[in-house]
Scaffold this motif. Sequence first.
Motif, mmCIF file in Angstrom:
data_model
loop_
_atom_site.group_PDB
_atom_site.id
_atom_site.type_symbol
_atom_site.label_atom_id
_atom_site.label_comp_id
_atom_site.label_asym_id
_atom_site.label_seq_id
_atom_site.Cartn_x
_atom_site.Cartn_y
_atom_site.Cartn_z
ATOM 1 N N ASN A 117 1.644 8.973 -3.547
ATOM 2 C CA ASN A 117 0.183 9.030 -3.439
ATOM 3 C C ASN A 117 -0.240 10.438 -3.039
ATOM 4 N N GLU A 139 0.276 4.922 1.235
ATOM 5 C CA GLU A 139 -0.660 5.742 2.009
ATOM 6 C C GLU A 139 -0.709 7.171 1.446
ATOM 7 N N PRO A 140 -1.807 7.891 1.656
ATOM 8 C CA PRO A 140 -1.885 9.284 1.205
ATOM 9 C C PRO A 140 -0.722 10.104 1.760
ATOM 10 N N LYS A 194 -7.444 9.055 -11.555
ATOM 11 C CA LYS A 194 -8.368 8.275 -10.728
ATOM 12 C C LYS A 194 -7.935 8.143 -9.267
ATOM 13 N N HIS A 195 -6.617 8.149 -9.020
ATOM 14 C CA HIS A 195 -6.130 7.864 -7.660
ATOM 15 C C HIS A 195 -5.136 8.884 -7.108
ATOM 16 N N GLY A 203 -3.327 11.297 -3.557
ATOM 17 C CA GLY A 203 -4.762 11.137 -3.372
ATOM 18 C C GLY A 203 -5.155 11.146 -1.902
ATOM 19 N N GLN A 204 -6.432 10.852 -1.655
ATOM 20 C CA GLN A 204 -6.969 10.889 -0.298
ATOM 21 C C GLN A 204 -7.168 9.510 0.306
ATOM 22 N N GLU A 205 -6.967 8.464 -0.511
ATOM 23 C CA GLU A 205 -7.164 7.088 -0.053
ATOM 24 C C GLU A 205 -5.875 6.297 -0.223
ATOM 25 N N PRO A 206 -5.654 5.290 0.624
ATOM 26 C CA PRO A 206 -4.507 4.400 0.400
ATOM 27 C C PRO A 206 -4.631 3.741 -0.978
ATOM 28 N N PHE A 207 -3.493 3.513 -1.633
ATOM 29 C CA PHE A 207 -3.480 2.910 -2.964
ATOM 30 C C PHE A 207 -2.771 1.559 -2.891
ATOM 31 N N ARG A 208 -3.463 0.522 -3.339
ATOM 32 C CA ARG A 208 -2.936 -0.844 -3.271
ATOM 33 C C ARG A 208 -2.217 -1.201 -4.563
ATOM 34 N N TRP A 214 0.839 -1.194 0.000
ATOM 35 C CA TRP A 214 0.000 0.000 0.000
ATOM 36 C C TRP A 214 0.876 1.246 0.000
#
Length: 147
Positions: A99, A41-42, A73-74, A101-106, A39
């Motif tokens: 990252n 993380e943001p 998108k992310h 973005g605002q969400e963790p990215f897998r 992952w």
Amino acid sequence: MFDVQIQQLPGNKDLPLPDKMSAGASGFDLQAAVTESCWVEPGAWELIPTGIALAMPVGLEAQIRPRSGLALKHGISLTNSPGTIDADYRGEIKVILLNLGQEPFRIERGDRIAQLVFQQIPNVSLTSVQQLDDTTRGSGGFGHTGK
């Protein structure tokens, strides 16, 4: 046409070689060669292996660039965009994913994470001088033309 050699590093034969996803594409998609999902993380970044190494002729460089779909998108980008791979580097290509973005990215093994674009490098000679010639712009820099 330049001849670029590519090596799949041990343990990565299950991944396809980088490929262009359309006839007019500039970049070859790079895939994550992670051994287990991870992952980002943001606000954080991770170094992601690709499982490949290159041998390029002098006069060529490879640039690692973000993928537009991941960015849109992310919020996934690269901390050093574009990342430069010099012609004399022979180690594994790795990508520093960031990252924004605002969400963790897998990231899973085989995910397309970045693009590899090749550029020709001109042969440049730097000449030391006491003074540079003047131009209309002069030394105007950041924001000198307004908003």
